[in-house]
Motif scaffolding. Structure first.
Motif, PDB file in Angstrom:
ATOM      1  N   VAL A   1       0.858  -1.184   0.000  1.00 43.12           N
ATOM      2  CA  VAL A   1       0.000   0.000   0.000  1.00 43.12           C
ATOM      3  C   VAL A   1       0.891   1.229   0.000  1.00 43.12           C
ATOM      4  O   VAL A   1       1.744   1.394   0.879  1.00 43.12           O
ATOM      5  N   SER A   2       0.729   2.098  -1.003  1.00 40.91           N
ATOM      6  CA  SER A   2       1.470   3.353  -1.077  1.00 40.91           C
ATOM      7  C   SER A   2       0.518   4.500  -0.763  1.00 40.91           C
ATOM      8  O   SER A   2      -0.670   4.431  -1.079  1.00 40.91           O
ATOM      9  N   CYS A   3       1.035   5.543  -0.148  1.00 47.13           N
ATOM     10  CA  CYS A   3       0.180   6.566   0.448  1.00 47.13           C
ATOM     11  C   CYS A   3       0.793   7.944   0.282  1.00 47.13           C
ATOM     12  O   CYS A   3       2.019   8.105   0.302  1.00 47.13           O
ATOM     13  N   VAL A   4      -0.078   8.954   0.122  1.00 47.49           N
ATOM     14  CA  VAL A   4       0.339  10.361   0.101  1.00 47.49           C
ATOM     15  C   VAL A   4      -0.463  11.095   1.165  1.00 47.49           C
ATOM     16  O   VAL A   4      -1.679  10.884   1.291  1.00 47.49           O
ATOM     17  N   SER A   5       0.207  11.947   1.932  1.00 44.70           N
ATOM     18  CA  SER A   5      -0.483  12.726   2.958  1.00 44.70           C
ATOM     19  C   SER A   5      -0.347  14.215   2.676  1.00 44.70           C
ATOM     20  O   SER A   5       0.617  14.665   2.058  1.00 44.70           O
ATOM     21  N   ASN A   6      -1.340  14.964   3.146  1.00 43.35           N
ATOM     22  CA  ASN A   6      -1.365  16.427   3.060  1.00 43.35           C
ATOM     23  C   ASN A   6      -1.437  16.940   4.501  1.00 43.35           C
ATOM     24  O   ASN A   6      -2.502  17.298   4.993  1.00 43.35           O
ATOM     25  N   PRO A   7      -0.303  16.928   5.231  1.00 38.14           N
ATOM     26  CA  PRO A   7      -0.351  17.074   6.689  1.00 38.14           C
ATOM     27  C   PRO A   7      -0.705  18.455   7.196  1.00 38.14           C
ATOM     28  O   PRO A   7      -1.124  18.587   8.348  1.00 38.14           O
ATOM     29  N   ASP A   8      -0.532  19.492   6.401  1.00 36.24           N
ATOM     30  CA  ASP A   8      -0.799  20.854   6.854  1.00 36.24           C
ATOM     31  C   ASP A   8      -2.305  21.118   6.824  1.00 36.24           C
ATOM     32  O   ASP A   8      -2.906  21.219   5.756  1.00 36.24           O
ATOM     33  N   ARG A   9      -2.914  21.264   8.006  1.00 39.55           N
ATOM     34  CA  ARG A   9      -4.369  21.458   8.076  1.00 39.55           C
ATOM     35  C   ARG A   9      -4.806  22.827   7.560  1.00 39.55           C
ATOM     36  O   ARG A   9      -6.000  23.059   7.353  1.00 39.55           O
ATOM     37  N   SER A  10      -3.856  23.736   7.343  1.00 39.38           N
ATOM     38  CA  SER A  10      -4.204  25.050   6.803  1.00 39.38           C
ATOM     39  C   SER A  10      -4.003  25.120   5.297  1.00 39.38           C
ATOM     40  O   SER A  10      -4.242  26.154   4.682  1.00 39.38           O
ATOM     41  N   ALA A  11      -3.555  24.008   4.698  1.00 36.59           N
ATOM     42  CA  ALA A  11      -3.302  23.986   3.259  1.00 36.59           C
ATOM     43  C   ALA A  11      -4.611  23.791   2.485  1.00 36.59           C
ATOM     44  O   ALA A  11      -5.677  23.555   3.055  1.00 36.59           O
ATOM     45  N   ALA A  12      -4.512  23.853   1.173  1.00 40.74           N
ATOM     46  CA  ALA A  12      -5.649  23.600   0.295  1.00 40.74           C
ATOM     47  C   ALA A  12      -5.718  22.113  -0.035  1.00 40.74           C
ATOM     48  O   ALA A  12      -4.739  21.373   0.146  1.00 40.74           O
TER      49      ALA A  12
END
Length: 304
Positions: free
Chosen positions: A75-86
């Motif tokens: 399983v490969s995964c991408v995260s968008n960790p900044d909660r203030s990002a778009a």
């Protein structure tokens, strides 16, 4: 001592994965699991996104419901960790995933099943953001992925539409996996038009040389202006899987009619020396822009 510590760490990661799957919402865990965490600074913003890849026994991967006799999965995964990002669009060409990631959330690929007792670490093309920027990201892969990586280097990321393949199995297996994805009905306004998709993909082996491909899904609003009826879903059968397109067209002569709840099926017959491969259904927004994809397993005929 080091082996014991590594074993405990690995079991801990899997325990976290199982706990996240058992909770009320898949989106509650914003951390991609695996030993290959890699940050990717965004050149046009102040935030990073991160990638990771996990190779484990299929019995320990929470989204694999029916695994045939495949012992391992990736399983490969991408995260968008900044909660203030778009919201962030990503398309990781070889291992997946393809879709949009909400701030503070993750997007997993469908599990790639294999009987290979070892995995190879590779770097493959990853498209991200509204500008279609490309970068490289490391992932766990199978041996056949080396050819795809070489193809990416030879032709360039933008020219490659790569899909994962497996090794010949000799038998058609019954497989069932969960799927989850997010995408907007209007990529120009992703925050307000975001939709979420959940469901299952799988194979029902009706006979030794034939099977039915089944994708069941439900799409709901994430943003209050998302409109399910404005998206389109189309088959993307490339490479060796292109041979399955006539079977899809026979069952779906009018294409895929998108609804809040749906089921996409087709029958494949006369399969010789079956080999596990993956095709996908690509998702387009109201402007005909690719915003996501659902990968699903198929078996194709191969030479002995």
């Amino acid at each position: 001592m080091r082996k014991m510590q590594a074993s405990r760490l690995f079991r801990g990661l899997l325990f976290i994965a199982a706990g996240a799957a058992a909770g009320p919402s898949w989106a509650q865990s914003p951390v991609c699991l695996g030993p290959m965490k890699e940050p990717h600074p965004h050149p046009y913003g102040s935030f990073n996104f991160e990638t990771n890849s996990l190779y484990a026994e299929t019995s320990k991967l929470p989204d694999v419901l029916g695994r045939g006799d495949y012992k391992y999965g990736i399983v490969s995964c991408v995260s968008n960790p900044d909660r203030s990002a778009a919201p962030l669009f990503v398309h990781w060409l070889i291992p997946g995933p393809v879709g949009w990631i909400q701030p503070g959330d993750i997007l997993n690929s469908s599990a790639r099943l294999t009987n290979d007792a070892t995995t190879v670490q590779l770097e493959g093309c990853l498209e991200y953001g509204s500008r279609g920027d490309m970068t490289g990201a490391h992932f766990s892969g199978v041996i056949s992925d080396k050819l795809r990586v070489e193809d990416e280097k030879r032709r360039g990321c933008r020219a490659v539409a790569a899909l994962p393949q497996g090794a010949p199995s000799g038998l058609i297996k019954r497989i069932l996996m969960k799927i989850r994805n997010r995408f907007p009905s209007d990529a120009k306004n992703p925050t307000k038009t975001m939709l979420s998709l959940e469901g299952t993909v799988g194979i029902d082996n009706t006979r030794a040389d034939q099977y039915t491909s089944i994708v069941s899904y439900e799409i709901k609003q994430d943003g209050n202006e998302g409109v399910v009826e404005k998206i389109r879903i189309r088959p993307a059968f490339r490479g060796a899987t292109e041979a399955l397109l006539p079977a899809f067209n026979e069952r779906n002569p009018k294409g895929i009619e998108v609804a809040s709840k749906g089921r996409i099926t087709f029958d494949v017959v006369n399969v010789t020396n079956p080999r596990l491969d993956y095709a996908s259904y690509e998702i387009f927004d109201q402007n005909n822009q690719l915003v996501g994809a659902v990968a699903f397993p198929v078996f194709i005929s191969s030479a002995k």
